[in-house]
Design an enzyme around this catalytic site. Structure first.
Site, PDB file in Angstrom:
ATOM      1  N   GLU A 170      18.586  15.889   7.550  1.00 50.71           N
ATOM      2  CA  GLU A 170      17.807  14.920   6.779  1.00 50.71           C
ATOM      3  C   GLU A 170      17.262  15.461   5.454  1.00 50.71           C
ATOM      4  OE1 GLU A 170      14.729  13.298   9.272  1.00 50.71           O
ATOM      5  OE2 GLU A 170      16.158  12.254  10.554  1.00 50.71           O
ATOM      6  N   GLU A 355      20.509  11.753  16.152  1.00 47.38           N
ATOM      7  CA  GLU A 355      19.154  11.487  16.663  1.00 47.38           C
ATOM      8  C   GLU A 355      18.969   9.992  16.811  1.00 47.38           C
ATOM      9  OE1 GLU A 355      15.742  13.095  14.530  1.00 47.38           O
ATOM     10  OE2 GLU A 355      16.838  14.959  14.160  1.00 47.38           O
TER      11      GLU A 355
HETATM   12  O1  LGS Z   1      10.967  14.729  15.214  1.00 43.51           O
HETATM   13  C1  LGS Z   1      11.668  14.181  14.173  1.00 43.51           C
HETATM   14  C2  LGS Z   1      12.121  12.788  14.481  1.00 43.51           C
HETATM   15  C3  LGS Z   1      11.120  11.787  14.942  1.00 43.51           C
HETATM   16  O2  LGS Z   1      11.348  10.618  14.124  1.00 43.51           O
HETATM   17  C4  LGS Z   1      12.892  15.000  13.783  1.00 43.51           C
HETATM   18  O3  LGS Z   1      12.594  16.356  13.632  1.00 43.51           O
HETATM   19  C5  LGS Z   1      13.458  14.478  12.493  1.00 43.51           C
HETATM   20  O4  LGS Z   1      14.745  15.027  12.303  1.00 43.51           O
HETATM   21  C6  LGS Z   1      13.473  12.954  12.358  1.00 43.51           C
HETATM   22  O5  LGS Z   1      13.041  12.623  11.069  1.00 43.51           O
HETATM   23  N1  LGS Z   1      12.626  12.202  13.261  1.00 43.51           N
HETATM   24  C7  LGS Z   1      12.161  10.946  13.098  1.00 43.51           C
HETATM   25  N2  LGS Z   1      12.430  10.175  12.114  1.00 43.51           N
HETATM   26  C8  LGS Z   1      12.062   8.822  12.008  1.00 43.51           C
HETATM   27  C9  LGS Z   1      12.006   8.370  10.609  1.00 43.51           C
HETATM   28  C10 LGS Z   1      11.576   6.932  10.546  1.00 43.51           C
HETATM   29  C11 LGS Z   1      11.090   6.644   9.192  1.00 43.51           C
HETATM   30  C12 LGS Z   1      10.288   5.419   9.150  1.00 43.51           C
HETATM   31  C13 LGS Z   1       9.438   5.440   7.937  1.00 43.51           C
HETATM   32  C14 LGS Z   1       8.570   4.250   7.932  1.00 43.51           C
HETATM   33  C15 LGS Z   1       7.399   4.461   7.037  1.00 43.51           C
END
Ligand code: LGS
Length: 451
Positions: A170, A355
């Site tokens: 990411e 993921e």
């Molecule tokens: O723990 C992280 C997970 C949890 O949710 C992990 O290390 C990452 O690689 C990853 O980014 N992860 C994650 N991402 C969710 C992103 C959602 C974005 C929503 C934003 C809304 C404001």
């Protein structure tokens, strides 16, 4: 006529797994000669994480790795995606190799293979050596060479046993969280730094792939987080905001890696003068042949024009939506949509969902050792169904890694959010598979027929 259960099965060889990352589970960040990472430093800076939570202990996986692999085997996992900590292996980021750090991952890989679990190794899941941050980190062009050097140490040590490699996890989050909004390490807030960090991340990715082709014999790819953007209304402002948000989050990194260019919106509409011109040779380095892409998917965004800086776009909360504990809408259809979008835009590369998962409130472990987590189970079921829909539409999806194997340290949110299919008691470090883990085991056992 009874439905044919085989029709619901996933393709032969589909990799069913779970994912974690070093800083989030290992603990013991300075053990056996390791150097500090930017996350060790950031989490120890007052006010940066919820409750001041740090990765000093986390899930104590550094000491419990063998039991954790046994746990994976007991769940029937076929694959495990984890990351290596750069500063365990090269405490100063470059130069001297710390053999004990390397040995930790070597033992882990041996144990996984012994249990028939395929390792997917991510080189960079956000924990840059602090020593390199002191030299400018992702803002220093030399980082491409530093990263290729680090990758090469691992390729030489493990490529005989690890057959699936990931350069970066990411990159969008690294720059948006780390250099633009400051919520993640190293905590900068600069519109001028962000494009430079982006470009150096991509140069580092390219350099690491190039080095892999000289040493490695298997597969290497890039993991991105993408989130489909749907316009809130058909107004020209909302449509333009949606296009901008899509270019920024979804096209930025894949276009660079696979098409050798950045979407024009970055310079023309988002960063303006802060977005420099780059040399042709940089693009040539960035665009390397990839064996697969990894997609992390959690939610969608219904987008409207706002005055947010510098994107001028924001998400609208959905009246009828259901939301997870992190405030992200549950929207499985978005996963199908974006897999089909990626297939059409980038040419149906082999794809792993690297993921997918959700943080929900979990009740305490019941006396009989159960954790009832029906919402997480429902989330996984709907998203796996969305993946099957994408496969039916011709997408080459090769596997699925649930985020996460264990409840763990959710970066700046600390231990407050639980994503695991296995519950972790942070007092005793006891692991208890939740109902979702049992459900997932069954899905694996039946190749998806039970979903
Ligand atoms: O723990 C992280 C997970 C949890 O949710 C992990 O290390 C990452 O690689 C990853 O980014 N992860 C994650 N991402 C969710 C992103 C959602 C974005 C929503 C934003 C809304 C404001």
């Amino acid at each position: 006529m009874a439905a044919n259960p085989n029709a619901r099965r996933f393709p032969e060889g589909f990799l069913w797994g779970a994912a974690t990352a070093a800083h989030q589970i290992e603990g013991s960040p300075m053990a056996d000669g390791a150097g500090p990472s930017i996350w060790t430093r950031f989490a120890h800076t007052p006010g940066m994480t919820v409750n001041g939570d740090t990765g000093d202990v986390a899930c104590d996986h550094y000491n419990r790795w063998k039991d954790d692999v046994a746990l994976m085997a007991s769940l029937g996992l076929k694959a495990y995606r984890f990351s290596t900590s750069w500063s365990r292996i090269l405490p100063d980021g470059t130069g001297r190799v710390n053999q004990k750090g390397l040995d930790f991952y070597s033992r882990l890989v041996d144990e996984l293979l012994d249990k028939g679990i395929e390792p997917l190794l991510t080189l960079y899941h956000w924990d840059l050596p602090a020593a390199l941050d002191d030299r400018g980190g992702w803002l220093n062009r030399d980082v491409a060479d530093w990263f290729a050097e680090y990758g090469s140490v691992l390729y030489r040590a493990l490529d005989g046993r690890v057959k699936k490699w990931v350069t970066l996890n990411e990159p969008w989050v690294v720059t948006d969280g780390g250099y633009l909004h400051g919520a993640l390490a190293p905590g900068h807030r600069s519109k001028y730094e962000t494009p430079i960090a982006t470009h150096n991340l991509m140069r580092a990715h390219g350099a690491a792939v190039k080095a892999y082709r000289e040493i490695g014999k298997h597969e290497i790819g890039l993991v991105v987080n993408i989130e489909p953007k749907y316009p809130n209304t058909q107004s020209p402002e909302d449509l333009a905001a949606t296009k901008r948000a899509h270019a920024y989050m979804n096209e930025q990194y894949l276009d660079a890696a696979l098409l050798g260019k950045y979407p024009p919106e970055l310079k023309n509409e988002i960063f303006g003068d802060a977005w420099p011109e780059w040399a042709d040779e940089d693009y040539a380095l960035i665009k390397q042949k990839l064996d697969f892409i990894g997609i992390n998917y959690y939610t969608r965004s219904v987008t409207q024009a706002t005055d947010s800086y510098p994107l001028k776009a924001g998400a609208v909360r959905q009246k009828l939506g259901t939301y997870t504990e992190t405030g992200w809408e549950v929207f499985p259809q978005g996963l199908t949509d974006l897999l089909v979008w990626a297939k059409d835009r980038y040419g149906n590369l082999p794809t792993y969902i690297t993921e997918n998962g959700a943080a929900f409130f979990d009740p305490a472990v019941a006396e009989e050792g159960r954790v009832r987590d029906p919402l997480r189970m429902g989330y996984l079921k709907k998203h796996l169904t969305a993946i099957r829909d994408a496969i039916d539409q011709g997408c080459d999806i090769r596997g699925y890694m649930v985020w996460s194997l264990l409840d763990n340290l959710e970066w700046s949110l600390g231990f407050s959010k639980r994503f695991g299919i296995v519950h972790v008691n942070y007092g005793t470090q006891e692991r208890t598979p939740k109902d979702s883990a049992r459900w997932y085991s069954k899905a694996i056992e039946t190749h998806g027929a039970s979903i």
